[in-house]
Design a protein around this motif. Sequence first.
Motif, short mmCIF file in Angstrom:
data_model
loop_
_atom_site.label_atom_id
_atom_site.label_comp_id
_atom_site.label_asym_id
_atom_site.label_seq_id
_atom_site.Cartn_x
_atom_site.Cartn_y
_atom_site.Cartn_z
N UNK A 67 0.84 -1.20 0.00
CA UNK A 67 0.00 0.00 0.00
C UNK A 67 0.88 1.25 0.00
N UNK A 68 1.99 1.22 0.71
CA UNK A 68 2.91 2.36 0.71
C UNK A 68 3.45 2.60 -0.70
N UNK A 69 3.78 1.53 -1.43
CA UNK A 69 4.28 1.69 -2.80
C UNK A 69 3.20 2.28 -3.70
N UNK A 70 1.97 1.80 -3.55
CA UNK A 70 0.86 2.34 -4.35
C UNK A 70 0.65 3.82 -4.01
N UNK A 71 0.63 4.13 -2.73
CA UNK A 71 0.44 5.52 -2.30
C UNK A 71 1.52 6.41 -2.91
N UNK A 72 2.77 5.96 -2.85
CA UNK A 72 3.86 6.78 -3.38
C UNK A 72 3.73 6.98 -4.88
N UNK A 73 3.38 5.92 -5.61
CA UNK A 73 3.20 6.06 -7.06
C UNK A 73 2.11 7.06 -7.39
N UNK A 74 0.99 6.95 -6.71
CA UNK A 74 -0.13 7.86 -6.97
C UNK A 74 0.21 9.28 -6.53
N UNK A 75 0.83 9.42 -5.37
CA UNK A 75 1.16 10.74 -4.85
C UNK A 75 2.13 11.48 -5.77
N UNK A 76 3.15 10.79 -6.25
CA UNK A 76 4.14 11.44 -7.11
C UNK A 76 3.53 11.83 -8.45
N UNK A 123 1.45 5.80 -15.39
CA UNK A 123 2.69 6.29 -14.78
C UNK A 123 2.76 5.96 -13.30
N UNK A 124 1.64 6.13 -12.59
CA UNK A 124 1.61 5.80 -11.16
C UNK A 124 1.84 4.30 -10.96
N UNK A 125 1.22 3.49 -11.83
CA UNK A 125 1.40 2.04 -11.77
C UNK A 125 2.88 1.68 -12.00
N UNK A 126 3.50 2.28 -13.02
CA UNK A 126 4.90 1.98 -13.32
C UNK A 126 5.81 2.35 -12.14
N UNK A 127 5.58 3.51 -11.56
CA UNK A 127 6.39 3.92 -10.41
C UNK A 127 6.11 3.03 -9.21
N UNK A 128 4.84 2.78 -8.92
CA UNK A 128 4.47 1.93 -7.79
C UNK A 128 5.02 0.52 -7.93
N UNK A 129 4.92 -0.05 -9.15
CA UNK A 129 5.45 -1.40 -9.37
C UNK A 129 6.98 -1.42 -9.27
N UNK A 130 7.62 -0.32 -9.67
CA UNK A 130 9.08 -0.23 -9.49
C UNK A 130 9.42 -0.27 -8.00
N UNK A 150 4.06 -9.11 -4.63
CA UNK A 150 3.76 -9.68 -5.94
C UNK A 150 2.25 -9.73 -6.16
N UNK A 151 1.51 -10.16 -5.16
CA UNK A 151 0.05 -10.27 -5.29
C UNK A 151 -0.59 -8.90 -5.50
N UNK A 152 -0.15 -7.91 -4.76
CA UNK A 152 -0.71 -6.56 -4.93
C UNK A 152 -0.33 -6.01 -6.30
N UNK A 153 0.90 -6.28 -6.75
CA UNK A 153 1.31 -5.85 -8.09
C UNK A 153 0.43 -6.47 -9.17
N UNK A 154 0.09 -7.74 -9.03
CA UNK A 154 -0.81 -8.41 -9.99
C UNK A 154 -2.19 -7.77 -9.98
N UNK A 155 -2.72 -7.55 -8.80
CA UNK A 155 -4.06 -6.96 -8.69
C UNK A 155 -4.08 -5.55 -9.29
N UNK A 156 -3.07 -4.76 -8.99
CA UNK A 156 -3.01 -3.39 -9.52
C UNK A 156 -2.88 -3.42 -11.05
N UNK A 157 -2.16 -4.40 -11.57
CA UNK A 157 -2.02 -4.53 -13.02
C UNK A 157 -3.39 -4.78 -13.66
#
Length: 188
Positions: A67-76, A123-130, A150-157
């Motif tokens: 969730x922190x990775x997703x938040x950061x991707x979306x925030x940036x 773009x948010x997905x690419x940054x968050x997945x990175x 990995x599971x959250x990355x799959x779901x977000x994809x």
Amino acid sequence: MIYAAIIGAEIGFWLFIALGLLSRYILKKPKLGVFFLICTPLTDLFLLAVAGYDLSAGGRAEFHHAIAAIYLGISVVFGHRMIRWADERMNHRFAGGPPPRPKPEYGREHARYLRRGWFQHLGAWALGCSLLVGGFWLADWDMARAEELVEVGRLWTIIMLADGAYSLSFTFKPKPEPHRREVSYSRR
């Protein structure tokens, strides 16, 4: 601890925006306003440091790290858009600026608006997945320690692709403006 950091980062993000806009429009100190608005990325750096430290200290990658990775991707990626949204409203309300432009609801402008939003989501997905891959790296590439990432990355994809299919569909078939029905008031 990570949930508290996420909540703190979100509160800090909006606090810096509020302080920046209040300084700019209410206190009439534009330089101070710019200072506070420039500070908004500090909240992202804080969250990145907390989540990274937690993983590098040997912790298991949990849902809250994802969730922190997703938040950061979306925030940036969406942060500038959110700040502009708030700035337009404050400018209109307190500085006599033009009213905020409503988002388009029909036609090619609506399709362009949705495409732009989807490209930002991409773009948010690419940054968050990175960042998810970075978390996987911090977990020493150990699938047992990083399975949640990995599971959250799959779901977000899946969500990102569904959003893309929906948003891009209007490029090929724009949403038509509804027909206005003429009402006749003739007397019989």
